[in-house]
Design an enzyme around this catalytic site. Structure first.
Site, PDB file in Angstrom:
ATOM      1  N   GLU A 120      37.173 -27.754  47.929  1.00 48.34           N
ATOM      2  CA  GLU A 120      37.117 -26.636  48.877  1.00 48.34           C
ATOM      3  C   GLU A 120      38.488 -26.020  49.119  1.00 48.34           C
ATOM      4  O   GLU A 120      38.620 -24.803  49.234  1.00 48.34           O
ATOM      5  CB  GLU A 120      36.491 -27.070  50.204  1.00 48.34           C
ATOM      6  CG  GLU A 120      34.989 -27.345  50.128  1.00 48.34           C
ATOM      7  CD  GLU A 120      34.165 -26.124  49.718  1.00 48.34           C
ATOM      8  OE1 GLU A 120      34.679 -24.993  49.771  1.00 48.34           O
ATOM      9  OE2 GLU A 120      32.997 -26.319  49.326  1.00 48.34           O
ATOM     10  N   TYR A 134      35.852 -21.946  57.762  1.00 50.45           N
ATOM     11  CA  TYR A 134      34.992 -22.047  56.586  1.00 50.45           C
ATOM     12  C   TYR A 134      34.976 -23.461  56.036  1.00 50.45           C
ATOM     13  O   TYR A 134      33.914 -24.071  55.824  1.00 50.45           O
ATOM     14  CB  TYR A 134      35.422 -21.066  55.472  1.00 50.45           C
ATOM     15  CG  TYR A 134      34.826 -21.507  54.164  1.00 50.45           C
ATOM     16  CD1 TYR A 134      33.477 -21.279  53.896  1.00 50.45           C
ATOM     17  CD2 TYR A 134      35.561 -22.260  53.244  1.00 50.45           C
ATOM     18  CE1 TYR A 134      32.888 -21.767  52.737  1.00 50.45           C
ATOM     19  CE2 TYR A 134      34.982 -22.747  52.101  1.00 50.45           C
ATOM     20  CZ  TYR A 134      33.644 -22.502  51.848  1.00 50.45           C
ATOM     21  OH  TYR A 134      33.061 -23.007  50.728  1.00 50.45           O
ATOM     22  N   ASP A 194      31.754 -17.936  53.523  1.00 52.73           N
ATOM     23  CA  ASP A 194      32.828 -17.501  52.632  1.00 52.73           C
ATOM     24  C   ASP A 194      32.565 -16.059  52.203  1.00 52.73           C
ATOM     25  O   ASP A 194      31.648 -15.413  52.706  1.00 52.73           O
ATOM     26  CB  ASP A 194      32.901 -18.429  51.415  1.00 52.73           C
ATOM     27  CG  ASP A 194      31.731 -18.208  50.477  1.00 52.73           C
ATOM     28  OD1 ASP A 194      30.645 -17.825  50.972  1.00 52.73           O
ATOM     29  OD2 ASP A 194      31.883 -18.390  49.264  1.00 52.73           O
TER      30      ASP A 194
END
Length: 352
Positions: free
Chosen positions: A42, A125, A143
Site C-alpha cells: 500500500e 486511505y 483512492d
DNA sequence: TATACGTGGTT
DNA sequence: TAACCAAGTAT
C-alpha cells in the site's frame, strides 16, 4: 436505498470472484492477508502503478522478509532500494514506521483503522485499506480509482478535491459488512481496469446498471477536477568534479525536502529564471576551472520543470571536500534518484 | 485549504 | 508533445 447498495456490493464481489488478479501481496482466496505485505504494498502503491511496484515489492520482501528486518536496516539501504520509485518521503516514513512497529508494538501491526492512522506514512486511505484488507475490519478506503468509480456512479459534478467528503460518504454507504477487504480491492480493480479515466469499458462493468454517468451523461467527464496550475521551469548547474584518482564527487542531500536523503551530483540551487553559470560557480563545491558540457538535462517533477547545465572540473585527490568520492563502477551502490542518473549519463557521454 | 513531494506510462 | 494521472501523505 440500503437494499440497492447491497445489490451493488454483491455485484462487485461476484465480479471479483470471476476476475480476481493475482498480485504478489494478495492472499489466496479466502485466506488471511499478511499485514506486513499489505502495508508494504500500500505504501509503494501510493500514486504509483501496480506494474512499477511489482519488482520493488519483490526485492523488499526478499531483502527484508519481516517488518523487524526492515526496522533493523540502515535508512540508506532502504533509500537505495527505493531509488527510482519516487516520493522518497515514503521510504523515510516506511523505515520510521517499521521501527515504531518493531519497538513499540512488538513487531505486529495495529489491527484497527484509528491506530494505523497514527503511524508514519499512513494516512486515511492507507489506514482504511490495511484495516479492511489485512484485518477484515469494516473500513472504506477511497483512492483515485474508487473516487472515479463513485463520482461516475452518482454523476457527481462538483469538482475534486471539494467533492472528496461527499465521495467518501457515498463510498462508506456502499461498503458491505462482509468481505470488506475483497470488496475494497474489487472496487479498485474495477477502477483500474474497467472504469478507466479514458475510454472506460462500461459494457463490462458490474456497476453499469446503477451508474448514473453511464445512463445520463458522459462517464469520461467524471470526476470533475479543478484546473491544474501551470508548472514553472527552474534551472540550475551540476558540478561534475573528478579528482586525480578518477573519482567523482557525490553528496547526500538534506534529510527533508525534495529528494531528501538521496545522493546527488553536487549542484547549485534550482531557481526560476535564467541560469547564470557565473553565479552558480559561487555555489560550487570548490573553485575550479569549470568547463561547460554541451546540452542540458531536462526533468519534470510534480510541480516544476527542471533544466540542468552540467560543468566539469578537476581537483587533486587530497582535496578535503565534504562528500563521497565515487568511482564510476560504484555509482550503483548509491541511492541516486532518476534526475541524478540522467545527469550522470549526460556527464559520462560528454567526458569520453 | 493549498502546496510540496517523483516517476513512468499513456494519449 | 505536452498533459494527464497512478492503490496519497505531510505540513
Amino acid at each position: 436505498m440500503a437494499s440497492h447498495n447491497l445489490n451493488i456490493s454483491e455485484n462487485v464481489l461476484s465480479w471479483y470472484d470471476r476476475h480476481r488478479r493475482h498480485l504478489p501481496w494478495r492472499a489466496a482466496p479466502g485466506a488471511q492477508a499478511d499485514p506486513y505485505l499489505v502495508w508494504l504494498s500500500e505504501i509503494m502503491l501510493q500514486q504509483t502503478t501496480v506494474a512499477t511496484v511489482k519488482t520493488y515489492f519483490e526485492f523488499f520482501l526478499k531483502t527484508w522478509p519481516r517488518v523487524t528486518d526492515l526496522a533493523a536496516a540502515p535508512l540508506d539501504d532502504v533509500l537505495h532500494a527505493w531509488q527510482g520509485l519516487g516520493y522518497y518521503a515514503r521510504a523515510r516514513n516506511l523505515h520510521k514506521c517499521a521501527k515504531v512497529i518493531a519497538t513499540e508494538h512488538d513487531g505486529r501491526f495495529p489491527n484497527n483503522e484509528s491506530d494505523l492512522l497514527g503511524l508514519p506514512g499512513i494516512g486515511p486511505y492507507t489506514a482504511a485499506a490495511i484495516a479492511a484488507i489485512a484485518f477484515g475490519q469494516k473500513a472504506s478506503p477511497v483512492d483515485g480509482n474508487i473516487e472515479r468509480v463513485v463520482a461516475r456512479l452518482y454523476a457527481i459534478s462538483e469538482p475534486l478535491p471539494k467533492s472528496k467528503p461527499k465521495i467518501v460518504e457515498m463510498a462508506q454507504s456502499l461498503t458491505p459488512d462482509k468481505r470488506v477487504g475483497d470488496y475494497a480491492q474489487a472496487l479498485m480493480d474495477i477502477g483500474a481496469t474497467i472504469c478507466t479515466p479514458k475510454k472506460p469499458s462500461c459494457s463490462l462493468c458490474p456497476l453499469s446498471d446503477s451508474c448514473k454517468a453511464t445512463s445520463t451523461a458522459v462517464p469520461e467527464d467524471f470526476p470533475a477536477r479543478e484546473p491544474k496550475k501551470q508548472k514553472p521551469t527552474r534551472r540550475g548547474t551540476a558540478f561534475w568534479l573528478v579528482n586525480s584518482e578518477g573519482e567523482i564527487l557525490l553528496r547526500r542531500r538534506p534529510e527533508k525536502g525534495l529528494l531528501g536523503g538521496m545522493i546527488e551530483v553536487p549542484s547549485s540551487d534550482w531557481r526560476e529564471g535564467k541560469n547564470s553559470l557565473k553565479k552558480a560557480f559561487d555555489e560550487a563545491p570548490l573553485t575550479a576551472a569549470w568547463e561547460k558540457m554541451p546540452g542540458k538535462v531536462r526533468h519534470t517533477f510534480t510541480h516544476f520543470h527542471l533544466e540542468i547545465e552540467v560543468v566539469s572540473g578537476t581537483c587533486s585527490a587530497d582535496q578535503s571536500i565534504d562528500g563521497i568520492w565515487c568511482r564510476q563502477t560504484e555509482f550503483h551502490q548509491h541511492a541516486l534518484p532518476t534526475i541524478m542518473k540522467k545527469i550522470v549519463a549526460h556527464a559520462l557521454k560528454h567526458t569520453q
